[in-house]
Scaffold this motif. Structure first.
Motif, mmCIF file in Angstrom:
data_model
loop_
_atom_site.group_PDB
_atom_site.id
_atom_site.type_symbol
_atom_site.label_atom_id
_atom_site.label_comp_id
_atom_site.label_asym_id
_atom_site.label_seq_id
_atom_site.Cartn_x
_atom_site.Cartn_y
_atom_site.Cartn_z
ATOM 1 N N VAL A 1 32.084 19.210 12.760
ATOM 2 C CA VAL A 1 33.327 18.876 12.050
ATOM 3 C C VAL A 1 34.493 18.825 13.036
ATOM 4 O O VAL A 1 35.351 17.953 12.960
ATOM 5 C CB VAL A 1 33.604 19.901 10.930
ATOM 6 C CG1 VAL A 1 34.980 19.696 10.312
ATOM 7 C CG2 VAL A 1 32.524 19.816 9.864
ATOM 8 N N LYS A 2 34.509 19.766 13.983
ATOM 9 C CA LYS A 2 35.569 19.815 14.992
ATOM 10 C C LYS A 2 35.316 18.835 16.140
ATOM 11 O O LYS A 2 36.081 18.805 17.099
ATOM 12 C CB LYS A 2 35.686 21.225 15.572
ATOM 13 C CG LYS A 2 36.091 22.290 14.587
ATOM 14 C CD LYS A 2 37.493 22.127 14.080
ATOM 15 C CE LYS A 2 38.494 22.707 15.034
ATOM 16 N NZ LYS A 2 39.860 22.668 14.482
ATOM 17 N N GLU A 3 34.231 18.069 16.045
ATOM 18 C CA GLU A 3 33.828 17.099 17.073
ATOM 19 C C GLU A 3 33.607 17.775 18.427
ATOM 20 O O GLU A 3 33.915 17.214 19.471
ATOM 21 C CB GLU A 3 34.847 15.975 17.185
ATOM 22 C CG GLU A 3 34.956 15.168 15.900
ATOM 23 C CD GLU A 3 36.065 14.139 15.939
ATOM 24 O OE1 GLU A 3 36.900 14.171 16.875
ATOM 25 O OE2 GLU A 3 36.091 13.307 15.026
ATOM 26 N N TYR A 4 33.085 19.006 18.394
ATOM 27 C CA TYR A 4 32.754 19.785 19.588
ATOM 28 C C TYR A 4 33.946 19.934 20.532
ATOM 29 O O TYR A 4 33.786 19.999 21.747
ATOM 30 C CB TYR A 4 31.553 19.179 20.320
ATOM 31 C CG TYR A 4 30.303 19.194 19.477
ATOM 32 C CD1 TYR A 4 29.540 20.336 19.361
ATOM 33 C CD2 TYR A 4 29.912 18.060 18.762
ATOM 34 C CE1 TYR A 4 28.412 20.358 18.566
ATOM 35 C CE2 TYR A 4 28.771 18.082 17.966
ATOM 36 C CZ TYR A 4 28.030 19.229 17.881
ATOM 37 O OH TYR A 4 26.911 19.253 17.088
ATOM 38 N N GLU A 5 35.150 19.980 19.968
ATOM 39 C CA GLU A 5 36.363 20.189 20.754
ATOM 40 C C GLU A 5 37.032 21.481 20.313
ATOM 41 O O GLU A 5 37.327 21.661 19.135
ATOM 42 C CB GLU A 5 37.352 19.036 20.555
ATOM 43 C CG GLU A 5 37.027 17.802 21.336
ATOM 44 C CD GLU A 5 38.121 16.761 21.239
ATOM 45 O OE1 GLU A 5 39.183 17.037 20.650
ATOM 46 O OE2 GLU A 5 37.911 15.657 21.752
ATOM 47 N N LEU A 6 37.249 22.368 21.249
ATOM 48 C CA LEU A 6 37.974 23.607 20.977
ATOM 49 C C LEU A 6 39.120 23.732 21.964
ATOM 50 O O LEU A 6 39.129 23.095 23.014
ATOM 51 C CB LEU A 6 37.044 24.821 21.098
ATOM 52 C CG LEU A 6 35.930 24.944 20.062
ATOM 53 C CD1 LEU A 6 35.093 26.181 20.356
ATOM 54 C CD2 LEU A 6 36.476 25.002 18.660
ATOM 55 N N ILE A 7 40.085 24.556 21.610
ATOM 56 C CA ILE A 7 41.221 24.819 22.484
ATOM 57 C C ILE A 7 40.910 26.076 23.281
ATOM 58 O O ILE A 7 40.196 26.965 22.809
ATOM 59 C CB ILE A 7 42.496 25.008 21.635
ATOM 60 C CG1 ILE A 7 42.748 23.751 20.805
ATOM 61 C CG2 ILE A 7 43.699 25.315 22.493
ATOM 62 C CD1 ILE A 7 43.803 23.916 19.744
ATOM 63 N N ARG A 8 41.441 26.150 24.474
ATOM 64 C CA ARG A 8 41.184 27.316 25.334
ATOM 65 C C ARG A 8 41.590 28.619 24.645
ATOM 66 O O ARG A 8 40.964 29.658 24.847
ATOM 67 C CB ARG A 8 41.934 27.137 26.640
ATOM 68 C CG ARG A 8 41.530 28.099 27.713
ATOM 69 C CD ARG A 8 42.145 27.695 29.038
ATOM 70 N NE ARG A 8 41.662 28.529 30.098
ATOM 71 C CZ ARG A 8 40.485 28.413 30.687
ATOM 72 N NH1 ARG A 8 39.664 27.459 30.304
ATOM 73 N NH2 ARG A 8 40.115 29.216 31.648
ATOM 74 N N ARG A 9 42.624 28.577 23.814
ATOM 75 C CA ARG A 9 43.091 29.784 23.116
ATOM 76 C C ARG A 9 42.145 30.209 22.004
ATOM 77 O O ARG A 9 42.324 31.278 21.418
ATOM 78 C CB ARG A 9 44.478 29.541 22.538
ATOM 79 C CG ARG A 9 45.548 29.562 23.622
ATOM 80 C CD ARG A 9 46.910 29.278 23.069
ATOM 81 N NE ARG A 9 47.265 30.207 21.996
ATOM 82 C CZ ARG A 9 48.392 30.135 21.319
ATOM 83 N NH1 ARG A 9 49.256 29.185 21.574
ATOM 84 N NH2 ARG A 9 48.646 31.001 20.364
ATOM 85 N N ASN A 10 41.152 29.394 21.653
ATOM 86 C CA ASN A 10 40.150 29.793 20.666
ATOM 87 C C ASN A 10 39.228 30.883 21.212
ATOM 88 O O ASN A 10 38.552 31.560 20.445
ATOM 89 C CB ASN A 10 39.276 28.604 20.254
ATOM 90 C CG ASN A 10 40.000 27.632 19.365
ATOM 91 O OD1 ASN A 10 40.763 26.817 19.858
ATOM 92 N ND2 ASN A 10 39.769 27.708 18.088
ATOM 93 N N PHE A 11 39.180 31.057 22.527
ATOM 94 C CA PHE A 11 38.274 32.009 23.170
ATOM 95 C C PHE A 11 39.014 33.303 23.479
ATOM 96 O O PHE A 11 40.112 33.284 24.015
ATOM 97 C CB PHE A 11 37.709 31.418 24.468
ATOM 98 C CG PHE A 11 36.779 30.263 24.244
ATOM 99 C CD1 PHE A 11 35.415 30.460 24.152
ATOM 100 C CD2 PHE A 11 37.274 28.984 24.104
ATOM 101 C CE1 PHE A 11 34.555 29.400 23.922
ATOM 102 C CE2 PHE A 11 36.422 27.911 23.876
ATOM 103 C CZ PHE A 11 35.066 28.123 23.786
ATOM 104 N N SER A 12 38.388 34.440 23.143
ATOM 105 C CA SER A 12 39.012 35.735 23.416
ATOM 106 C C SER A 12 38.579 36.240 24.789
ATOM 107 O O SER A 12 37.616 35.743 25.384
ATOM 108 C CB SER A 12 38.621 36.747 22.346
ATOM 109 O OG SER A 12 37.274 37.119 22.493
#
Length: 180
Positions: free
Chosen positions: A88-99
């Motif tokens: 759904v997110k098209e395999y794109e995440l933002i760097r801030r999504n990672f802890s």
């Protein structure tokens, strides 16, 4: 990061410990029950309800009122739902999504994007995905008997999680802010 000699070690392989799906409705009652039904359809598990920690008059929330529901999924089912959510997110995440502890999370706006048929009586709910990553041997920190700490070299950091995401799902991590 580790050198090439450690990369082949099977104890260094990163895996998904659990996937937590959360729908926060912000009120108790009928909408919360429908959100719980959505999670149950999606996972086949009974959701757990979360309560408000304190009263917020502007949102009309009272302390200890049930306002959210969540489900913890492990194993192969977690990987399938994670893959559907990332699609759904098209395999794109933002760097801030990672802890910093090597976990990551993201949200989707409509649950029907995951393949559930739209039901007008239920409505549409957004949900949060939170993924906890671990390596073999993390049990030493959780077991009851001689509990120990996971060593610094064995912990998963932000860069390890990003690298795992990029190799496992061929995903893209963007260096941008949320609003842009």
């Amino acid at each position: 990061m580790v050198n090439d000699a450690k990369a082949g070690n099977p104890m260094r392989e990163i895996r998904v410990s659990k996937l937590v799906l959360n729908i926060c409705v912000g009120e108790s009652g009928d909408r919360l029950q429908k959100a719980a039904k959505v999670l149950e359809q999606l996972t086949g598990q009974q959701p757990v309800f979360g309560k408000a920690r304190f009263t917020v008059r502007t949102f009309a929330i009272r302390r200890n009122e049930k306002i959210s529901c969540s489900v913890t999924i492990r194993g192969e089912k977690a990987m399938q739902l994670l893959d559907a959510g990332l699609k759904v997110k098209e395999y794109e995440l933002i760097r801030r999504n990672f802890s910093d502890s090597g976990n990551f999370g993201f949200g989707i706006n409509e649950h029907i994007d995951l393949g559930i048929k739209y039901d007008p009586s239920t409505g549409i709910y957004g949900m949060d995905f939170y993924v906890v990553l671990e390596r073999p041997g993390y049990r030493v920190a959780r077991r009851r008997a001689p509990r120990a700490r996971v060593g610094v070299q064995h912990r998963i950091g932000k860069e390890d999680a990003i690298k795992w995401f990029q190799t496992k799902f061929e995903g893209v991590v963007l260096n941008k802010a949320y609003g842009t």
